[in-house]
Motif scaffolding. Structure first.
Motif, PDB file in Angstrom:
ATOM      1  N   ASP A 154      18.813  50.470  -3.560  1.00 12.51           N
ATOM      2  CA  ASP A 154      18.632  49.037  -3.824  1.00 12.51           C
ATOM      3  C   ASP A 154      18.388  48.270  -2.526  1.00 12.51           C
ATOM      4  O   ASP A 154      17.569  47.340  -2.493  1.00 12.51           O
ATOM      5  CB  ASP A 154      19.862  48.476  -4.549  1.00 12.51           C
ATOM      6  N   VAL A 155      19.104  48.647  -1.473  1.00 16.88           N
ATOM      7  CA  VAL A 155      18.898  47.994  -0.171  1.00 16.88           C
ATOM      8  C   VAL A 155      17.465  48.237   0.304  1.00 16.88           C
ATOM      9  O   VAL A 155      16.777  47.316   0.773  1.00 16.88           O
ATOM     10  CB  VAL A 155      19.911  48.511   0.874  1.00 16.88           C
ATOM     11  N   ILE A 156      17.004  49.469   0.172  1.00 16.98           N
ATOM     12  CA  ILE A 156      15.636  49.803   0.595  1.00 16.98           C
ATOM     13  C   ILE A 156      14.617  49.014  -0.218  1.00 16.98           C
ATOM     14  O   ILE A 156      13.639  48.478   0.337  1.00 16.98           O
ATOM     15  CB  ILE A 156      15.389  51.317   0.462  1.00 16.98           C
ATOM     16  N   LYS A 157      14.817  48.917  -1.528  1.00 22.51           N
ATOM     17  CA  LYS A 157      13.895  48.159  -2.379  1.00 22.51           C
ATOM     18  C   LYS A 157      13.830  46.697  -1.946  1.00 22.51           C
ATOM     19  O   LYS A 157      12.749  46.095  -1.879  1.00 22.51           O
ATOM     20  CB  LYS A 157      14.341  48.241  -3.842  1.00 22.51           C
ATOM     21  N   GLN A 158      14.989  46.115  -1.646  1.00 20.57           N
ATOM     22  CA  GLN A 158      15.021  44.726  -1.217  1.00 20.57           C
ATOM     23  C   GLN A 158      14.310  44.546   0.117  1.00 20.57           C
ATOM     24  O   GLN A 158      13.555  43.580   0.315  1.00 20.57           O
ATOM     25  CB  GLN A 158      16.469  44.240  -1.100  1.00 20.57           C
ATOM     26  N   MET A 159      14.493  45.468   1.029  1.00 19.45           N
ATOM     27  CA  MET A 159      13.864  45.350   2.335  1.00 19.45           C
ATOM     28  C   MET A 159      12.357  45.575   2.246  1.00 19.45           C
ATOM     29  O   MET A 159      11.592  45.000   3.027  1.00 19.45           O
ATOM     30  CB  MET A 159      14.524  46.308   3.325  1.00 19.45           C
ATOM     31  N   LYS A 160      11.929  46.377   1.280  1.00 21.18           N
ATOM     32  CA  LYS A 160      10.491  46.528   1.052  1.00 21.18           C
ATOM     33  C   LYS A 160       9.899  45.195   0.600  1.00 21.18           C
ATOM     34  O   LYS A 160       8.818  44.790   1.054  1.00 21.18           O
ATOM     35  CB  LYS A 160      10.233  47.608   0.012  1.00 21.18           C
ATOM     36  N   ILE A 161      10.607  44.501  -0.271  1.00 20.86           N
ATOM     37  CA  ILE A 161      10.161  43.178  -0.729  1.00 20.86           C
ATOM     38  C   ILE A 161      10.047  42.221   0.458  1.00 20.86           C
ATOM     39  O   ILE A 161       9.133  41.387   0.531  1.00 20.86           O
ATOM     40  CB  ILE A 161      11.140  42.615  -1.781  1.00 20.86           C
ATOM     41  N   GLU A 162      10.971  42.371   1.421  1.00 16.28           N
ATOM     42  CA  GLU A 162      10.997  41.487   2.592  1.00 16.28           C
ATOM     43  C   GLU A 162       9.972  41.886   3.658  1.00 16.28           C
ATOM     44  O   GLU A 162       9.834  41.183   4.661  1.00 16.28           O
ATOM     45  CB  GLU A 162      12.403  41.488   3.187  1.00 16.28           C
ATOM     46  N   GLY A 163       9.264  43.013   3.441  1.00 17.07           N
ATOM     47  CA  GLY A 163       8.195  43.379   4.370  1.00 17.07           C
ATOM     48  C   GLY A 163       8.357  44.691   5.101  1.00 17.07           C
ATOM     49  O   GLY A 163       7.495  45.036   5.932  1.00 17.07           O
TER      50      GLY A 163
END
Length: 204
Positions: A154-163
């Motif tokens: 989930d952390v990785i998915k969120q950071m992907k959204i952030e760029g």
């Protein structure tokens, strides 16, 4: 009986001068003692014939310079080998998953930026706490939990959204939990990258 046993154990600890665990000194923020401890270990290796050193911990690279100075032999920096791998892959904004010491310090992220032009992205405060807790309370003790893997995902998915365009597994234990199968972003396993660099150095 317990009191007597405790006294005996206490005397034995004093007699044997047991070393303070590295994690305890990290918690105490006693980095000077850690530099001395690892410097002595490096000196012992040098006397045994070592011509280069690998510090097998991302976090302890915060002491790279004093350890290298204490030993007088080349000490291959894990952020350098990781930065080279990121450059080759064309990744400029990796998500850095690591201990709090590595994520919140500058010794790793600044080296990536200054030497390789790479801007590592750091999770938010809540995520940093969760990542750090899982490393020390679970992974370092050999505990692998599906819910912890889901948390990292989930952390990785969120950071992907952030760029984020890639992921640095910036702690040797994280590879027990996360692999390339857990995300479509390129994953950089610093443990493997560092080991390969050591082999390449040895082979000249």
């Amino acid at each position: 009986m317990l009191g007597t046993q405790d006294n005996v154990l206490g005397r034995r600890r004093k007699e044997r001068a047991l070393p303070v665990p590295i994690a305890d000194r990290q918690r105490e923020d006693n980095w000077s003692a850690l530099a001395e401890q690892l410097g002595r270990a490096g000196q012992h290796l040098k006397r045994s014939g070592a011509e280069a050193l690998l510090i097998c911990s991302n976090t302890m690279h915060c002491l790279h310079e004093p350890i290298e100075l204490a030993t007088g032999v080349p000490t291959l920096h894990i952020a350098d080998t990781t930065g080279e791998a990121l450059q080759r892959a064309g990744c400029k904004h990796p998500a850095l998953l690591a201990t709090r010491f590595t994520m919140e310090g500058t010794f790793y992220t600044q080296r990536l930026r200054d030497l390789f032009g790479i801007t590592a992205m750091i999770p938010d405060e809540e995520a940093r706490s969760g990542i750090h807790r899982i490393i020390y309370e679970e992974l370092c003790r050999g505990v692998i939990r599906d819910e912890s893997r889901a948390y990292y995902r989930d952390v990785i998915k969120q950071m992907k959204i952030e760029g984020a365009d890639s992921v640095i597994l910036g702690c040797t234990e994280i590879t027990m939990l996360i692999t390339q199968d857990d995300t479509d972003l390129p994953v950089f396993d610093t443990t493997a990258i560092h080991a390969e660099a050591g082999v390449s150095w040895i082979l000249g």
